[in-house]
Structure formats: structure tokens, C-alpha cells
Write an enzyme that holds these catalytic residues in place. Structure first.
Site, PDB file in Angstrom:
ATOM      1  CE1 TYR A 101      -3.650   2.590   1.027  1.00 22.69           C
ATOM      2  CE2 TYR A 101      -1.752   3.612   2.090  1.00 22.69           C
ATOM      3  CZ  TYR A 101      -3.047   3.692   1.605  1.00 22.69           C
ATOM      4  OH  TYR A 101      -3.725   4.877   1.695  1.00 22.69           O
ATOM      5  CD  GLU A 189      -5.909   4.468  -0.854  1.00 20.74           C
ATOM      6  OE1 GLU A 189      -6.123   5.046   0.212  1.00 20.74           O
ATOM      7  OE2 GLU A 189      -6.736   3.756  -1.416  1.00 20.74           O
TER       8      GLU A 189
END
Ligand code: GDP
Ligand code: MN
Length: 379
Positions: A101, A189
Site C-alpha cells: 500500500y 493512493e
């Protein structure tokens, strides 16, 4: 303002972050054609302004063009978190080895841009954040110097990367910081940032949220707005000049003045209830705006009671009262309502509302208490 994955992917690719090529399809036939052009196994992904598409069945693999058509037919028209899927993204299926991530957000607490990264990327990142927050790295960028190359390398080591991956991760982090800054984003993101078959780190998903207040500086981004993915109440409110933010509680609020609206929400929370929205009809609200505001509040199925808190100054209480009566005629759904009207023309306002089956309160605390009780008894 949210961007779609395919829009965010294009931006990342322009910053030379490794994003696999992809196509957007609005019909099963277009998905089939895209899969044929791409060749081999493909991934079909719902394009909606919501996360958790994988878990909702909005991300699926297909191993032939015909399979891609059938899969796209299943995904198109689905609703994910209340949002209709009108387009799918078709991309070559990646052979995923590890999922990381990587994101940048505005951290209001430290007043800095923060990088967040984790070796536990993928569809369970929310659970990781909730249960094992120590598995998510937070690295703050200096506001003047910006995000530094050493910060990216250090983060890579702490995520357990080595060799060429350290360099790759640091480069992607630096580029993603540039994407964040140059587009006035409040969030960027990549999840997953995946290590794929050839060993490279690829962005297999992309999410971007742009600061609405900065959109005037980015007409090219403003043009990417997809209103079909936005809350109809928020759109209607914006058109009527009303500040409205949908929340997930059960007590609708109609208030004049942002500060009073905040105080009203606080008082509701103190009384054990949860506000369904923030709503400021503004200082000089006209009757139609009151009507619009009430309709927006009542259109929300979660709302079990409504608290109308008006401090009559520029907005006259009699005008508000007429607006309430007018909108009550036009709405199909009724919930118990509590009204607190104080200030200019308050007597006249109260007289207009007499007999309209509304509970009247004099203090804000009393009004909140009543709204909370009414919401419970209505449930
Ligand atoms: P999200 O659930 O909305 O975040 O959608 P993602 O695009 O992140 O996809 C969810 C999950 O689907 C990813 O974490 C992957 O595990 C899987 N996935 C996405 N793309 C591919 C792909 O190309 N190949 C494979 N094998 N899995 C994929
Ligand atoms: Mn994702």
C-alpha cells in the site's frame, strides 16, 4: 472531488509511474474488443467512486475476449455502495506476488503531507489499519523541502524491500508526492502497488481525491467530474447555494449559519444522537431555499427526525416558517420535527407553524433532546 481509477491511472502514467496499459469500456461488446486488443488474460474492474470493489465483486479476471464480455455484462449495471457501475476498466491481468500500500494524504494534525505505506497492501488494508496500525508507516514531508529521496529509501527498507526494489519504491514514492502536490490532491493512493511476475513494482489501482477549493486552478481536472457518482442531495444543495454535507446519523439538521450548524451537531451528539448531515441554509435564505433544504434532508432514508434550528437575524423567522410549511406540502415522507426559532419575527414564525404538528423548543439543548427522543421512538 473524486477521480475514477482510469482517470487517476492516466495521471500516474504521465508522471512515469509504472501503470499497466488499460482501456475503458461502457458495454460488454467494448470490453470484448478491449480484451481482444490486449490479448491474454485480463482483469475487468468496475469504475465507481467507491473503494472495496474487489470485495463487492467488482473486480474479476477473464481469460478470453468472450469471457471478458460476459464478465463485463455482470459488472456493468451493478451498484457498489449505492453507486451505479457505468464503465469498466479492462487491463492485462497481472501475476501478483506481493501487494503493498502506498499513499499520500494531508495530515491535518501535523499540518503536513504524510506518506503512508504498508507491506500488507490489498483489499484488507482497512482491517490492517484498524487492528494492526503499527504495520502502516507514516512519514511526514517537510513543507519547505518536500518529500526527500532518503525518506522513500528508508521507508522501503522498513517495508522489507531490498535490492532494486528499494530504488523502485523510492522513485514511485517521490513521483506520487509530485502527483499529490501538482494536482492539489487531498489523497493519492496506490493499492495494491504490486510486485508482479517480472519483479517490477506496478500500480494496479489508483485513487485520487482533489481539493474542491483548488479546482479553479485545474480546469483539466474539473472537467473529469462525474456527477452521476455524486450524492444527489449534495449536488442539489450546491445548485441552491446551500452548504450541505451528508453524514451517516439519523437526525436531519437544518440550521442557518455554519457555526450554529456545528454547535447543533455537537449538541445532538451530546444528547446521544447522531446528525444525518451538516446543513447551513445561509444568512439570507429565501423561502425556496428552505424548501429545497428540507426536501434534501427528507430524501435521505436514514433520517428519523429533523431538528430545525434558526437564529433569526438576516433570515427572518416568519420566512423560514413559511418555507417549512410549503415544503411539508411537497414532500411525501414525514418524520417528527422539532423547531427552535429565535430572533427576528419569532412570534410570527411560531404562529405560522401552529397546528403544523411540529414540536417547538426554546433552547438548543431542549431541541436536541427532543429530536433524539423522537428519532428513537420513530425507529
Ligand atoms: P479495490 O478493491 O476497489 O481496491 O480494487 P483493486 O483494483 O485494488 O482490486 C482488488 C484486488 O483485486 C487487488 O488487491 C488484487 O488482489 C486483485 N487484482 C486486481 N487486479 C488484478 C490483476 O491484474 N491480477 C490479479 N491476479 N489480481 C488482481
Ligand atoms: Mn485497491
Amino acid at each position: 472531488m473524486n477521480l475514477h481509477e482510469h482517470q487517476a491511472r492516466a495521471i500516474l502514467a504521465r508522471h512515469s509511474i509504472a501503470v499497466p496499459p488499460s482501456r475503458v469500456a461502457g458495454s460488454p461488446e467494448e470490453a470484448e474488443a478491449a480484451a481482444r486488443e490486449i490479448g491474454g488474460e485480463v482483469v475487468i474492474k468496475a469504475q465507481v467512486h467507491a473503494g472495496g470493489r474487489g470485495k463487492a465483486g467488482g473486480v474479476k479476471l477473464a481469460n478470453s475476449p468472450v469471457g471478458a464480455r460476459e464478465t463485463a455484462a455482470q459488472i456493468l449495471g451493478m451498484t457498489i455502495k449505492g453507486l451505479m457501475v457505468r464503465q469498466v476498466l479492462v487491463a492485462p491481468a497481472a501475476d501478483i506476488r506481493r501487494e503493498f500500500y502506498l499513499g499520500f494524504v494531508l495530515d491535518r494534525g501535523t499540518q503536513r503531507v504524510a506518506m503512508m505505506a504498508s507491506a500488507e497492501g490489498g483489499i484488507d488494508i482497512e482491517e490492517v489499519a484498524a487492528r494492526m496500525p503499527e504495520r502502516i508507516l507514516h512519514v511526514h514531508a517537510d513543507p519547505l523541502a518536500g518529500f526527500q529521496p532518503y525518506q522513500g529509501r528508508e521507508a522501503a527498507f522498513r517495508l522489507g524491500l531490498d535490492g532494486e526494489h528499494v530504488h523502485q519504491f523510492a522513485e514511485i514514492a517521490a513521483k506520487l508526492y509530485d502527483v499529490f502536490m501538482q494536482n492539489d490532491a487531498s489523497l493519492v493512493e496506490i493499492n495494491p502497488l504490486a510486485e508482479v511476475g517480472d519483479g517490477g513494482l506496478h500500480a494496479l489501482d489508483a485513487k485520487m481525491v482533489i481539493d474542491d477549493s483548488a479546482l479553479y486552478r485545474h480546469p483539466e481536472l474539473a472537467a473529469l467530474r462525474d456527477r452521476s457518482q455524486e450524492d444527489p442531495g449534495e449536488i442539489g444543495a450546491a445548485e441552491a447555494g446551500i452548504s450541505y454535507v451528508k453524514l451517516d446519523g439519523e437526525i436531519g439538521c437544518m440550521v442557518n449559519g455554519a457555526g450554529l450548524a456545528m454547535a447543533t451537531m455537537d449538541t445532538i451528539s451530546q444528547s446521544g444522537g447522531r446528525p444525518a448531515n451538516f446543513l447551513d441554509i445561509g444568512g439570507g435564505a429565501k423561502q425556496e431555499q428552505v424548501t429545497t433544504a428540507l426536501n434534501i434532508i427528507l430524501a435521505e432514508p436514514n433520517v428519523r427526525s429533523v431538528l430545525i434550528n434558526i437564529f433569526g437575524g438576516i433570515t427572518r423567522c416568519d420566512m423560514v416558517a413559511r418555507g417549512i410549511l410549503a415544503s411539508l406540502e411537497g414532500v411525501e415522507r414525514r418524520v417528527p420535527m422539532v423547531v427552535r426559532l429565535v430572533g427576528t419575527n419569532e412570534e410570527e414564525g411560531r404562529r405560522i407553524l401552529e397546528g403544523a404538528n411540529l414540536a417547538a423548543a426554546t433552547s438548543l439543548a431542549e431541541a436536541a433532546e427532543m429530536a433524539v427522543q423522537l428519532a428513537k421512538s420513530d425507529a
